[in-house]
Design a protein around this motif. Structure first.
Motif, PDB file in Angstrom:
ATOM      1  N   GLU A 279       0.845  -1.196   0.000  1.00  0.00           N
ATOM      2  CA  GLU A 279       0.000   0.000   0.000  1.00  0.00           C
ATOM      3  C   GLU A 279       0.879   1.244   0.000  1.00  0.00           C
ATOM      4  O   GLU A 279       1.984   1.239   0.542  1.00  0.00           O
ATOM      5  CB  GLU A 279      -0.897   0.002   1.238  1.00  0.00           C
ATOM      6  N   THR A 280       0.376   2.321  -0.602  1.00  0.00           N
ATOM      7  CA  THR A 280       1.158   3.552  -0.663  1.00  0.00           C
ATOM      8  C   THR A 280       0.242   4.762  -0.751  1.00  0.00           C
ATOM      9  O   THR A 280      -0.934   4.649  -1.113  1.00  0.00           O
ATOM     10  CB  THR A 280       2.100   3.542  -1.880  1.00  0.00           C
ATOM     11  N   GLN A 281       0.781   5.929  -0.429  1.00  0.00           N
ATOM     12  CA  GLN A 281       0.074   7.192  -0.633  1.00  0.00           C
ATOM     13  C   GLN A 281       0.964   8.181  -1.382  1.00  0.00           C
ATOM     14  O   GLN A 281       0.769   9.390  -1.280  1.00  0.00           O
ATOM     15  CB  GLN A 281      -0.384   7.775   0.708  1.00  0.00           C
ATOM     16  N   GLU A 282       1.937   7.652  -2.135  1.00  0.00           N
ATOM     17  CA  GLU A 282       2.827   8.513  -2.918  1.00  0.00           C
ATOM     18  C   GLU A 282       2.922   8.012  -4.358  1.00  0.00           C
ATOM     19  O   GLU A 282       2.917   6.801  -4.593  1.00  0.00           O
ATOM     20  CB  GLU A 282       4.234   8.547  -2.306  1.00  0.00           C
TER      21      GLU A 282
ATOM     22  N   GLN B  60      -8.042  13.227  -6.642  1.00  0.00           N
ATOM     23  CA  GLN B  60      -9.320  13.468  -5.956  1.00  0.00           C
ATOM     24  C   GLN B  60      -9.222  13.178  -4.462  1.00  0.00           C
ATOM     25  O   GLN B  60     -10.079  13.615  -3.684  1.00  0.00           O
ATOM     26  CB  GLN B  60     -10.421  12.625  -6.591  1.00  0.00           C
ATOM     27  N   GLY B  61      -8.204  12.439  -4.052  1.00  0.00           N
ATOM     28  CA  GLY B  61      -7.938  12.221  -2.634  1.00  0.00           C
ATOM     29  C   GLY B  61      -9.068  11.554  -1.879  1.00  0.00           C
ATOM     30  O   GLY B  61      -9.746  10.660  -2.384  1.00  0.00           O
ATOM     31  N   LYS B  62      -9.300  12.033  -0.652  1.00  0.00           N
ATOM     32  CA  LYS B  62     -10.294  11.406   0.228  1.00  0.00           C
ATOM     33  C   LYS B  62     -11.701  11.455  -0.342  1.00  0.00           C
ATOM     34  O   LYS B  62     -12.536  10.602  -0.030  1.00  0.00           O
ATOM     35  CB  LYS B  62     -10.276  12.098   1.594  1.00  0.00           C
ATOM     36  N   THR B  63     -11.973  12.449  -1.158  1.00  0.00           N
ATOM     37  CA  THR B  63     -13.325  12.597  -1.693  1.00  0.00           C
ATOM     38  C   THR B  63     -13.531  11.780  -2.963  1.00  0.00           C
ATOM     39  O   THR B  63     -14.648  11.729  -3.491  1.00  0.00           O
ATOM     40  CB  THR B  63     -13.617  14.077  -2.009  1.00  0.00           C
ATOM     41  N   GLY B  64     -12.469  11.142  -3.473  1.00  0.00           N
ATOM     42  CA  GLY B  64     -12.552  10.367  -4.699  1.00  0.00           C
ATOM     43  C   GLY B  64     -12.706   8.879  -4.430  1.00  0.00           C
ATOM     44  O   GLY B  64     -12.882   8.449  -3.283  1.00  0.00           O
ATOM     45  N   PRO B  65     -12.613   8.064  -5.484  1.00  0.00           N
ATOM     46  CA  PRO B  65     -12.817   6.617  -5.362  1.00  0.00           C
ATOM     47  C   PRO B  65     -11.750   5.918  -4.519  1.00  0.00           C
ATOM     48  O   PRO B  65     -12.014   4.825  -4.008  1.00  0.00           O
ATOM     49  CB  PRO B  65     -12.773   6.130  -6.815  1.00  0.00           C
ATOM     50  N   ARG B  66     -10.578   6.538  -4.330  1.00  0.00           N
ATOM     51  CA  ARG B  66      -9.537   5.889  -3.534  1.00  0.00           C
ATOM     52  C   ARG B  66      -9.721   6.107  -2.042  1.00  0.00           C
ATOM     53  O   ARG B  66      -9.151   5.372  -1.237  1.00  0.00           O
ATOM     54  CB  ARG B  66      -8.149   6.379  -3.969  1.00  0.00           C
ATOM     55  N   GLY B  67     -10.436   7.138  -1.665  1.00  0.00           N
ATOM     56  CA  GLY B  67     -10.770   7.363  -0.258  1.00  0.00           C
ATOM     57  C   GLY B  67      -9.598   7.784   0.611  1.00  0.00           C
ATOM     58  O   GLY B  67      -9.674   7.704   1.846  1.00  0.00           O
TER      59      GLY B  67
ATOM     60  N   ASP C 216      -5.819  10.570   0.638  1.00  0.00           N
ATOM     61  CA  ASP C 216      -5.005  11.562  -0.053  1.00  0.00           C
ATOM     62  C   ASP C 216      -3.673  10.968  -0.491  1.00  0.00           C
ATOM     63  O   ASP C 216      -3.091  10.134   0.212  1.00  0.00           O
ATOM     64  CB  ASP C 216      -4.736  12.763   0.857  1.00  0.00           C
ATOM     65  N   PHE C 217      -3.190  11.402  -1.648  1.00  0.00           N
ATOM     66  CA  PHE C 217      -1.895  10.983  -2.179  1.00  0.00           C
ATOM     67  C   PHE C 217      -0.999  12.210  -2.357  1.00  0.00           C
ATOM     68  O   PHE C 217      -1.484  13.297  -2.684  1.00  0.00           O
ATOM     69  CB  PHE C 217      -2.063  10.289  -3.533  1.00  0.00           C
ATOM     70  N   ASN C 218       0.281  12.006  -2.170  1.00  0.00           N
ATOM     71  CA  ASN C 218       1.265  13.045  -2.429  1.00  0.00           C
ATOM     72  C   ASN C 218       2.062  12.685  -3.677  1.00  0.00           C
ATOM     73  O   ASN C 218       2.368  11.513  -3.901  1.00  0.00           O
ATOM     74  CB  ASN C 218       2.248  13.174  -1.255  1.00  0.00           C
ATOM     75  N   MET C 219       2.406  13.701  -4.486  1.00  0.00           N
ATOM     76  CA  MET C 219       3.244  13.452  -5.649  1.00  0.00           C
ATOM     77  C   MET C 219       4.678  13.826  -5.341  1.00  0.00           C
ATOM     78  O   MET C 219       4.952  14.860  -4.720  1.00  0.00           O
ATOM     79  CB  MET C 219       2.768  14.242  -6.867  1.00  0.00           C
ATOM     80  N   ARG C 220       5.609  12.955  -5.757  1.00  0.00           N
ATOM     81  CA  ARG C 220       7.044  13.192  -5.597  1.00  0.00           C
ATOM     82  C   ARG C 220       7.701  12.960  -6.951  1.00  0.00           C
ATOM     83  O   ARG C 220       7.431  11.959  -7.610  1.00  0.00           O
ATOM     84  CB  ARG C 220       7.637  12.225  -4.554  1.00  0.00           C
ATOM     85  N   TRP C 221       8.585  13.858  -7.358  1.00  0.00           N
ATOM     86  CA  TRP C 221       9.253  13.696  -8.657  1.00  0.00           C
ATOM     87  C   TRP C 221      10.635  14.330  -8.578  1.00  0.00           C
ATOM     88  O   TRP C 221      10.772  15.554  -8.511  1.00  0.00           O
ATOM     89  CB  TRP C 221       8.437  14.334  -9.780  1.00  0.00           C
TER      90      TRP C 221
END
Length: 333
Positions: free
Chosen positions: A200-203, A227-234, A236-241
Protein backbone atom coordinates in the motif's frame (compact mmCIF):
# COMPACT_ATOMS: atom_id res chain seq x y z
CA UNK A 1 27.52 -4.99 16.55
CA UNK A 2 29.72 -6.56 13.88
CA UNK A 3 29.81 -4.58 10.65
CA UNK A 4 29.49 -6.66 7.48
CA UNK A 5 31.16 -5.30 4.37
CA UNK A 6 30.03 -5.79 0.78
CA UNK A 7 32.90 -8.22 0.23
CA UNK A 8 31.87 -10.33 3.24
CA UNK A 9 28.25 -10.30 2.09
CA UNK A 10 29.21 -11.46 -1.40
CA UNK A 11 31.44 -14.22 -0.04
CA UNK A 12 28.49 -15.50 1.99
CA UNK A 13 26.32 -15.42 -1.15
CA UNK A 14 29.01 -17.42 -2.97
CA UNK A 15 29.24 -19.96 -0.15
CA UNK A 16 25.46 -20.38 -0.30
CA UNK A 17 25.73 -21.17 -4.01
CA UNK A 18 23.78 -18.09 -5.13
CA UNK A 19 26.63 -16.54 -7.11
CA UNK A 20 29.88 -17.68 -8.69
CA UNK A 21 33.32 -16.42 -7.73
CA UNK A 22 33.51 -14.50 -11.00
CA UNK A 23 30.20 -12.75 -10.37
CA UNK A 24 31.35 -11.83 -6.87
CA UNK A 25 34.54 -10.30 -8.22
CA UNK A 26 32.65 -8.51 -11.00
CA UNK A 27 30.29 -6.85 -8.50
CA UNK A 28 33.29 -5.81 -6.39
CA UNK A 29 34.89 -4.15 -9.44
CA UNK A 30 31.62 -2.29 -10.16
CA UNK A 31 31.56 -1.18 -6.51
CA UNK A 32 35.11 0.19 -6.80
CA UNK A 33 34.09 2.13 -9.90
CA UNK A 34 31.10 3.50 -7.98
CA UNK A 35 33.47 4.81 -5.29
CA UNK A 36 35.49 6.65 -7.92
CA UNK A 37 32.34 8.15 -9.48
CA UNK A 38 31.17 9.17 -5.99
CA UNK A 39 34.40 11.12 -5.42
CA UNK A 40 33.95 12.99 -8.71
CA UNK A 41 30.28 13.75 -8.02
CA UNK A 42 31.05 15.05 -4.53
CA UNK A 43 33.71 17.49 -5.77
CA UNK A 44 31.31 19.19 -8.15
CA UNK A 45 32.44 22.67 -9.16
CA UNK A 46 35.69 22.28 -7.22
CA UNK A 47 36.90 19.84 -9.89
CA UNK A 48 35.55 21.85 -12.82
CA UNK A 49 33.37 18.97 -13.96
CA UNK A 50 29.95 20.58 -14.00
CA UNK A 51 28.17 21.67 -17.18
CA UNK A 52 27.89 20.32 -20.70
CA UNK A 53 30.59 18.16 -22.30
CA UNK A 54 29.79 19.57 -25.76
CA UNK A 55 28.86 16.14 -27.15
CA UNK A 56 25.69 14.08 -27.58
CA UNK A 57 25.17 10.46 -26.55
CA UNK A 58 23.63 7.74 -28.73
CA UNK A 59 20.16 8.97 -27.73
CA UNK A 60 20.90 12.42 -29.16
CA UNK A 61 20.94 13.92 -25.66
CA UNK A 62 23.53 16.49 -24.59
CA UNK A 63 26.13 14.84 -22.37
CA UNK A 64 27.27 16.37 -19.11
CA UNK A 65 30.99 16.29 -18.32
CA UNK A 66 30.26 13.84 -15.50
CA UNK A 67 28.36 11.54 -17.90
CA UNK A 68 31.56 11.11 -19.87
CA UNK A 69 33.76 10.74 -16.79
CA UNK A 70 31.46 8.15 -15.15
CA UNK A 71 31.27 6.18 -18.40
CA UNK A 72 35.07 6.04 -18.70
CA UNK A 73 35.50 5.03 -15.06
CA UNK A 74 33.15 2.06 -15.48
CA UNK A 75 34.67 0.95 -18.78
CA UNK A 76 38.27 1.13 -17.59
CA UNK A 77 37.57 -0.48 -14.22
CA UNK A 78 35.85 -3.48 -15.78
CA UNK A 79 38.03 -4.11 -18.84
CA UNK A 80 40.91 -5.87 -17.14
CA UNK A 81 39.17 -8.05 -14.54
CA UNK A 82 38.70 -11.12 -16.72
CA UNK A 83 35.06 -11.56 -15.70
CA UNK A 84 33.40 -10.00 -18.75
CA UNK A 85 32.87 -10.98 -22.37
CA UNK A 86 31.76 -7.42 -23.25
CA UNK A 87 30.04 -4.30 -21.93
CA UNK A 88 27.30 -1.97 -23.15
CA UNK A 89 26.70 1.59 -21.99
CA UNK A 90 23.67 3.79 -22.44
CA UNK A 91 26.08 6.52 -23.55
CA UNK A 92 27.68 4.54 -26.41
CA UNK A 93 26.01 3.13 -29.51
CA UNK A 94 28.14 0.03 -30.03
CA UNK A 95 29.04 -2.88 -27.77
CA UNK A 96 32.32 -2.26 -25.92
CA UNK A 97 34.59 -5.26 -26.45
CA UNK A 98 37.26 -6.31 -23.97
CA UNK A 99 40.76 -5.41 -25.30
CA UNK A 100 42.46 -8.39 -26.94
CA UNK A 101 45.29 -8.48 -24.40
CA UNK A 102 42.93 -8.94 -21.40
CA UNK A 103 41.28 -12.24 -20.38
CA UNK A 104 37.56 -12.63 -21.03
CA UNK A 105 34.88 -14.11 -18.80
CA UNK A 106 31.34 -15.41 -18.89
CA UNK A 107 29.33 -12.28 -18.06
CA UNK A 108 27.99 -9.20 -19.83
CA UNK A 109 27.69 -5.85 -18.07
CA UNK A 110 25.22 -3.11 -19.03
CA UNK A 111 25.08 0.25 -17.32
CA UNK A 112 23.69 3.77 -17.26
CA UNK A 113 26.80 5.49 -15.88
CA UNK A 114 25.06 8.59 -14.52
CA UNK A 115 21.29 8.49 -14.30
CA UNK A 116 19.57 11.83 -13.73
CA UNK A 117 22.54 13.85 -14.93
CA UNK A 118 20.29 16.87 -15.63
CA UNK A 119 20.30 17.26 -11.83
CA UNK A 120 24.09 17.50 -11.48
CA UNK A 121 24.38 21.25 -11.85
CA UNK A 122 21.73 21.90 -9.18
CA UNK A 123 23.29 19.46 -6.65
CA UNK A 124 20.40 16.98 -6.60
CA UNK A 125 20.95 13.23 -6.21
CA UNK A 126 22.07 11.24 -9.25
CA UNK A 127 23.00 7.58 -9.63
CA UNK A 128 24.44 4.66 -11.58
CA UNK A 129 22.35 1.67 -12.74
CA UNK A 130 23.81 -1.68 -13.80
CA UNK A 131 22.69 -5.09 -15.01
CA UNK A 132 24.63 -8.36 -15.36
CA UNK A 133 23.80 -11.08 -17.91
CA UNK A 134 25.46 -14.43 -18.57
CA UNK A 135 27.40 -15.19 -21.75
CA UNK A 136 28.31 -18.65 -23.01
CA UNK A 137 32.03 -18.40 -23.79
CA UNK A 138 31.69 -21.29 -26.21
CA UNK A 139 29.39 -19.10 -28.32
CA UNK A 140 32.40 -17.02 -29.29
CA UNK A 141 32.85 -13.28 -29.15
CA UNK A 142 29.97 -11.32 -27.67
CA UNK A 143 27.88 -9.27 -30.10
CA UNK A 144 24.86 -7.00 -29.72
CA UNK A 145 22.68 -10.11 -30.11
CA UNK A 146 24.37 -11.63 -27.04
CA UNK A 147 22.92 -8.83 -24.90
CA UNK A 148 19.34 -9.21 -26.15
CA UNK A 149 18.18 -11.37 -23.27
CA UNK A 150 14.93 -10.80 -21.32
CA UNK A 151 15.15 -9.28 -17.86
CA UNK A 152 14.36 -12.66 -16.33
CA UNK A 153 17.85 -13.76 -17.44
CA UNK A 154 19.68 -11.18 -15.30
CA UNK A 155 22.24 -12.66 -12.93
CA UNK A 156 22.41 -9.46 -10.88
CA UNK A 157 21.21 -5.88 -10.94
CA UNK A 158 21.75 -2.81 -8.84
CA UNK A 159 22.21 0.91 -8.56
CA UNK A 160 24.34 3.42 -6.74
CA UNK A 161 22.77 6.58 -5.33
CA UNK A 162 25.03 9.60 -4.87
CA UNK A 163 23.21 11.65 -2.27
CA UNK A 164 24.01 12.85 1.28
CA UNK A 165 25.58 9.40 1.58
CA UNK A 166 26.59 7.05 -1.25
CA UNK A 167 24.46 3.91 -1.32
CA UNK A 168 24.78 0.69 -3.30
CA UNK A 169 21.58 -1.34 -3.67
CA UNK A 170 21.98 -4.84 -5.06
CA UNK A 171 20.15 -8.04 -5.92
CA UNK A 172 21.62 -11.36 -7.04
CA UNK A 173 18.18 -12.97 -7.12
CA UNK A 174 17.72 -13.50 -3.39
CA UNK A 175 16.22 -10.27 -2.10
CA UNK A 176 17.39 -6.66 -2.28
CA UNK A 177 20.21 -5.48 -0.05
CA UNK A 178 21.50 -1.99 0.70
CA UNK A 179 25.05 -0.89 1.48
CA UNK A 180 26.34 2.51 2.62
CA UNK A 181 29.79 3.78 1.70
CA UNK A 182 31.94 4.47 4.78
CA UNK A 183 34.12 7.20 3.33
CA UNK A 184 36.74 6.99 6.09
CA UNK A 185 37.17 3.23 5.74
CA UNK A 186 36.63 3.22 1.97
CA UNK A 187 34.28 0.23 2.07
CA UNK A 188 30.58 -0.43 1.56
CA UNK A 189 28.89 -1.55 4.78
CA UNK A 190 25.76 -3.73 4.81
CA UNK A 191 23.10 -1.43 6.30
CA UNK A 192 19.71 -2.44 4.87
CA UNK A 193 18.98 -6.18 4.55
CA UNK A 194 16.01 -7.44 2.53
CA UNK A 195 14.52 -4.14 1.42
CA UNK A 196 10.77 -4.50 0.86
CA UNK A 197 8.29 -2.37 -1.10
CA UNK A 198 5.07 -1.94 0.92
CA UNK A 199 1.97 -3.10 -0.98
CA UNK A 200 0.00 0.00 0.00
CA UNK A 201 1.16 3.55 -0.66
CA UNK A 202 0.07 7.19 -0.63
CA UNK A 203 2.83 8.51 -2.92
CA UNK A 204 3.21 8.58 -6.67
CA UNK A 205 5.93 9.85 -9.00
CA UNK A 206 5.25 11.06 -12.53
CA UNK A 207 6.30 14.00 -14.70
CA UNK A 208 3.07 16.00 -14.47
CA UNK A 209 4.17 18.42 -17.21
CA UNK A 210 3.41 15.64 -19.71
CA UNK A 211 -0.18 15.17 -18.54
CA UNK A 212 -1.74 16.41 -21.80
CA UNK A 213 0.13 13.64 -23.66
CA UNK A 214 -0.83 10.71 -21.40
CA UNK A 215 -3.03 7.83 -22.55
CA UNK A 216 -6.56 7.54 -21.04
CA UNK A 217 -5.65 4.79 -18.49
CA UNK A 218 -2.94 6.97 -16.93
CA UNK A 219 -5.19 10.06 -17.03
CA UNK A 220 -7.86 8.05 -15.19
CA UNK A 221 -5.45 6.69 -12.57
CA UNK A 222 -3.81 10.03 -11.74
CA UNK A 223 -7.16 11.83 -11.64
CA UNK A 224 -8.35 9.30 -9.03
CA UNK A 225 -5.25 9.96 -6.94
CA UNK A 226 -5.72 13.73 -7.18
CA UNK A 227 -9.32 13.47 -5.96
CA UNK A 228 -7.94 12.22 -2.63
CA UNK A 229 -10.29 11.41 0.23
CA UNK A 230 -13.33 12.60 -1.69
CA UNK A 231 -12.55 10.37 -4.70
CA UNK A 232 -12.82 6.62 -5.36
CA UNK A 233 -9.54 5.89 -3.53
CA UNK A 234 -10.77 7.36 -0.26
CA UNK A 235 -7.38 8.74 0.81
CA UNK A 236 -5.00 11.56 -0.05
CA UNK A 237 -1.90 10.98 -2.18
CA UNK A 238 1.27 13.04 -2.43
CA UNK A 239 3.24 13.45 -5.65
CA UNK A 240 7.04 13.19 -5.60
CA UNK A 241 9.25 13.70 -8.66
CA UNK A 242 13.06 13.98 -8.46
CA UNK A 243 13.67 13.47 -12.23
CA UNK A 244 16.41 11.00 -11.32
CA UNK A 245 15.09 7.44 -11.68
CA UNK A 246 17.56 6.11 -9.10
CA UNK A 247 16.37 8.59 -6.47
CA UNK A 248 12.70 7.98 -7.24
CA UNK A 249 13.07 4.18 -7.18
CA UNK A 250 15.13 4.31 -3.99
CA UNK A 251 12.32 6.20 -2.28
CA UNK A 252 9.90 3.48 -3.40
CA UNK A 253 12.19 0.72 -2.09
CA UNK A 254 12.45 2.60 1.19
CA UNK A 255 8.85 3.63 1.87
CA UNK A 256 6.66 2.48 -1.00
CA UNK A 257 5.04 4.32 -3.88
CA UNK A 258 4.61 4.07 -7.63
CA UNK A 259 6.89 5.46 -10.35
CA UNK A 260 5.51 6.05 -13.83
CA UNK A 261 7.09 7.07 -17.10
CA UNK A 262 4.20 5.80 -19.23
CA UNK A 263 3.69 5.71 -22.97
CA UNK A 264 2.54 9.11 -24.21
CA UNK A 265 2.20 10.98 -27.48
CA UNK A 266 5.62 12.63 -27.07
CA UNK A 267 7.56 9.36 -26.92
CA UNK A 268 5.26 6.97 -28.82
CA UNK A 269 7.44 6.99 -31.95
CA UNK A 270 10.44 5.89 -29.84
CA UNK A 271 8.54 3.15 -27.99
CA UNK A 272 8.76 4.92 -24.64
CA UNK A 273 11.10 7.14 -22.67
CA UNK A 274 13.34 4.87 -20.58
CA UNK A 275 15.84 2.30 -21.85
CA UNK A 276 14.85 -1.34 -21.43
CA UNK A 277 18.36 -2.76 -21.02
CA UNK A 278 19.99 -0.04 -18.92
CA UNK A 279 17.14 1.23 -16.74
CA UNK A 280 13.86 -0.70 -16.95
CA UNK A 281 15.16 -4.27 -16.63
CA UNK A 282 17.57 -3.75 -13.71
CA UNK A 283 15.06 -1.60 -11.82
CA UNK A 284 12.29 -4.12 -12.52
CA UNK A 285 14.43 -6.92 -11.09
CA UNK A 286 15.16 -4.91 -7.94
CA UNK A 287 11.52 -3.91 -7.42
CA UNK A 288 10.21 -7.44 -8.02
CA UNK A 289 12.82 -8.91 -5.69
CA UNK A 290 11.59 -6.43 -3.06
CA UNK A 291 7.98 -7.60 -3.46
CA UNK A 292 6.81 -4.94 -5.90
CA UNK A 293 5.78 -5.10 -9.55
CA UNK A 294 7.01 -3.59 -12.81
CA UNK A 295 5.09 -3.41 -16.09
CA UNK A 296 4.89 -1.34 -19.25
CA UNK A 297 1.23 -0.82 -18.44
CA UNK A 298 0.39 -3.79 -20.63
CA UNK A 299 2.93 -6.50 -19.81
CA UNK A 300 5.63 -7.46 -17.33
CA UNK A 301 8.85 -5.60 -18.15
CA UNK A 302 11.18 -8.52 -17.43
CA UNK A 303 9.23 -10.79 -19.79
CA UNK A 304 9.93 -8.56 -22.80
CA UNK A 305 12.20 -9.98 -25.49
CA UNK A 306 14.62 -7.15 -26.34
CA UNK A 307 14.92 -6.25 -30.00
CA UNK A 308 17.64 -3.57 -29.84
CA UNK A 309 20.41 -2.63 -27.45
CA UNK A 310 19.03 0.88 -26.92
CA UNK A 311 15.34 -0.03 -27.04
CA UNK A 312 12.97 2.20 -25.06
CA UNK A 313 9.85 1.15 -23.17
CA UNK A 314 7.14 2.64 -20.91
CA UNK A 315 7.77 1.98 -17.21
CA UNK A 316 5.31 1.63 -14.33
CA UNK A 317 6.80 0.14 -11.16
CA UNK A 318 6.51 0.13 -7.39
CA UNK A 319 3.96 -1.01 -4.82
CA UNK A 320 2.27 -4.09 -6.19
CA UNK A 321 -1.38 -3.15 -5.78
CA UNK A 322 -0.93 0.25 -7.40
CA UNK A 323 0.98 -1.16 -10.38
CA UNK A 324 -1.69 -3.84 -10.80
CA UNK A 325 -4.41 -1.17 -10.78
CA UNK A 326 -2.76 0.95 -13.50
CA UNK A 327 -2.02 -2.16 -15.56
CA UNK A 328 -5.66 -3.28 -15.27
CA UNK A 329 -6.81 0.13 -16.54
CA UNK A 330 -4.57 -0.32 -19.61
CA UNK A 331 -5.88 -3.84 -20.21
CA UNK A 332 -9.48 -2.66 -20.03
CA UNK A 333 -8.68 -0.66 -23.15
Amino acid sequence: MRRVTLTQFLIEQQRAGRITADLRLLIEVVARAVKAISVNVSKGALAGILGEAGTDNVQGEAQKKLDVIANEILLQANEWGGHLAAMASEEVEEVHHIPFDYPKGGYLLLFDPLDGSSNIDVNVSVGTIFSVLRHDKEAGEATEQSFLQPGTSQAAAGYALYGPSTLLVLTVGSGVHGFTLDREMGSFVYTTPFMTVPEETQEYAINASNQRFWEPPVQRYVEELQQGKTGPRGKDFNMRWVASMVADVHRILTRGGIFMYPMDEKCRDKGGKLRLMYEANPMAMLVEQAGGAATTGRERIMALQPERLHQRVPVILGSKREVERVTAYHQEG
